[in-house]
Design a protein around this motif. Structure first.
Motif, PDB file in Angstrom:
ATOM      1  N   GLU A  85     127.963  -1.308 -19.596  1.00  0.00           N
ATOM      2  CA  GLU A  85     127.633  -0.045 -18.949  1.00  0.00           C
ATOM      3  C   GLU A  85     128.640   1.061 -19.222  1.00  0.00           C
ATOM      4  O   GLU A  85     128.282   2.231 -19.274  1.00  0.00           O
ATOM      5  N   SER A  86     129.908   0.681 -19.367  1.00  0.00           N
ATOM      6  CA  SER A  86     130.911   1.724 -19.464  1.00  0.00           C
ATOM      7  C   SER A  86     132.233   1.165 -19.956  1.00  0.00           C
ATOM      8  O   SER A  86     132.649   0.093 -19.528  1.00  0.00           O
ATOM      9  N   VAL A  87     132.868   1.894 -20.865  1.00  0.00           N
ATOM     10  CA  VAL A  87     134.261   1.665 -21.241  1.00  0.00           C
ATOM     11  C   VAL A  87     134.857   3.045 -21.467  1.00  0.00           C
ATOM     12  O   VAL A  87     134.366   3.818 -22.290  1.00  0.00           O
ATOM     13  N   SER A 119     123.833  -5.167 -24.819  1.00  0.00           N
ATOM     14  CA  SER A 119     123.343  -3.907 -25.356  1.00  0.00           C
ATOM     15  C   SER A 119     124.139  -2.784 -24.699  1.00  0.00           C
ATOM     16  O   SER A 119     124.770  -2.977 -23.659  1.00  0.00           O
ATOM     17  N   LEU A 120     124.115  -1.621 -25.329  1.00  0.00           N
ATOM     18  CA  LEU A 120     124.771  -0.450 -24.762  1.00  0.00           C
ATOM     19  C   LEU A 120     124.172   0.798 -25.373  1.00  0.00           C
ATOM     20  O   LEU A 120     123.483   0.733 -26.391  1.00  0.00           O
ATOM     21  N   SER A 121     124.413   1.911 -24.730  1.00  0.00           N
ATOM     22  CA  SER A 121     124.043   3.218 -25.277  1.00  0.00           C
ATOM     23  C   SER A 121     125.342   3.948 -25.558  1.00  0.00           C
ATOM     24  O   SER A 121     126.015   4.400 -24.632  1.00  0.00           O
ATOM     25  N   ALA A 122     125.705   4.048 -26.829  1.00  0.00           N
ATOM     26  CA  ALA A 122     126.981   4.653 -27.209  1.00  0.00           C
ATOM     27  C   ALA A 122     126.861   6.160 -27.331  1.00  0.00           C
ATOM     28  O   ALA A 122     125.903   6.666 -27.921  1.00  0.00           O
ATOM     29  N   CYS A 153     122.359   9.638 -28.019  1.00  0.00           N
ATOM     30  CA  CYS A 153     123.156   8.420 -27.984  1.00  0.00           C
ATOM     31  C   CYS A 153     122.646   7.464 -29.057  1.00  0.00           C
ATOM     32  O   CYS A 153     121.624   7.721 -29.690  1.00  0.00           O
ATOM     33  N   VAL A 154     123.360   6.396 -29.230  1.00  0.00           N
ATOM     34  CA  VAL A 154     122.952   5.388 -30.215  1.00  0.00           C
ATOM     35  C   VAL A 154     122.884   4.041 -29.497  1.00  0.00           C
ATOM     36  O   VAL A 154     123.919   3.502 -29.093  1.00  0.00           O
ATOM     37  N   PRO A 155     121.683   3.495 -29.339  1.00  0.00           N
ATOM     38  CA  PRO A 155     121.564   2.158 -28.771  1.00  0.00           C
ATOM     39  C   PRO A 155     122.220   1.153 -29.726  1.00  0.00           C
ATOM     40  O   PRO A 155     122.063   1.252 -30.950  1.00  0.00           O
ATOM     41  N   MET A 156     122.970   0.230 -29.160  1.00  0.00           N
ATOM     42  CA  MET A 156     123.669  -0.769 -29.966  1.00  0.00           C
ATOM     43  C   MET A 156     123.558  -2.116 -29.276  1.00  0.00           C
ATOM     44  O   MET A 156     123.335  -2.183 -28.063  1.00  0.00           O
ATOM     45  N   SER A 157     123.729  -3.174 -30.050  1.00  0.00           N
ATOM     46  CA  SER A 157     123.686  -4.506 -29.456  1.00  0.00           C
ATOM     47  C   SER A 157     124.567  -5.454 -30.250  1.00  0.00           C
ATOM     48  O   SER A 157     124.918  -5.201 -31.401  1.00  0.00           O
ATOM     49  N   LYS A 158     124.907  -6.558 -29.582  1.00  0.00           N
ATOM     50  CA  LYS A 158     125.754  -7.578 -30.202  1.00  0.00           C
ATOM     51  C   LYS A 158     125.389  -8.936 -29.622  1.00  0.00           C
ATOM     52  O   LYS A 158     125.320  -9.095 -28.405  1.00  0.00           O
ATOM     53  N   CYS A 159     125.172  -9.896 -30.511  1.00  0.00           N
ATOM     54  CA  CYS A 159     124.954 -11.279 -30.090  1.00  0.00           C
ATOM     55  C   CYS A 159     126.311 -11.875 -29.752  1.00  0.00           C
ATOM     56  O   CYS A 159     127.269 -11.733 -30.524  1.00  0.00           O
ATOM     57  N   LEU A 160     126.424 -12.518 -28.612  1.00  0.00           N
ATOM     58  CA  LEU A 160     127.696 -13.075 -28.152  1.00  0.00           C
ATOM     59  C   LEU A 160     127.844 -14.557 -28.452  1.00  0.00           C
ATOM     60  O   LEU A 160     128.914 -15.122 -28.276  1.00  0.00           O
ATOM     61  N   ARG A 161     126.802 -15.215 -28.869  1.00  0.00           N
ATOM     62  CA  ARG A 161     126.855 -16.664 -29.128  1.00  0.00           C
ATOM     63  C   ARG A 161     126.588 -16.965 -30.574  1.00  0.00           C
ATOM     64  O   ARG A 161     125.935 -16.351 -31.276  1.00  0.00           O
TER      65      ARG A 161
END
Length: 161
Positions: A85-87, A119-122, A153-161
């Motif tokens: 959500e936020s950094v 996921s995030l919205s950068a 914004c730019v939607p982004m995602s990352k697989c954690l496993r």
């Protein structure tokens, strides 16, 4: 004298809320100015803190990066939404790796709660940062801030496993 010299990451408390909001506001004003129109940056930065922001931080187990008893950055995830959500990092401390430390800690927190992908919205200024941490950018879109400001914004995602 009880002064924390070593940096630490800890869960945010209700006492951190004012400092966290100030970091968020300063970061928007300083980091986003080259990427968005001045009126959008001002409206975004000047929006009032939500009344339940303290509750959100504590409930979602936001983390803060603290050095010498001063909070220099924060972030939080929403495990239910599987989203980062936020950094935000105090702009006077950019480039020191604080954002990376926070994001990696948040990814670990997500893994521990069973999240398999984040996921995030950068914001436009943050896209290269998240890409450097393995997030994959999608097609740019828009995010409607609660104040009514529409930000690219730019939607982004990352697989954690």
């Amino acid at each position: 004298m009880d002064v924390k010299v070593n940096p630490c990451i800890r869960f945010a408390t209700h006492q951190d809320v004012e400092r966290v909001w100030a970091i968020r506001t300063e970061a928007i004003l300083k980091s986003c100015a080259q990427f968005y129109a001045a009126q959008k940056v001002s409206a975004w930065a000047d929006s009032p803190m939500p009344k339940d922001f303290s509750h959100i931080l504590v409930t979602l187990k936001a983390i803060v990066y603290e050095e010498k008893s001063k909070v220099l950055g924060f972030g939080f995830i929403d495990s239910d939404k599987q989203s980062l959500e936020s950094v935000f990092v105090d702009p006077f401390h950019h480039g020191r790796g604080i954002g990376k430390i926070l994001t990696l800690a948040l990814q670990q927190q997500a893994i521990e709660t069973g999240v398999q992908a984040l996921s995030l919205s950068a914001s436009l200024n943050a896209v290269p940062f998240y890409q450097s941490l393995g997030f994959i950018a999608q097609e740019p879109s828009f995010w409607l801030h609660p104040s009514g400001v529409k930000l690219e914004c730019v939607p982004m995602s990352k697989c954690l496993r």
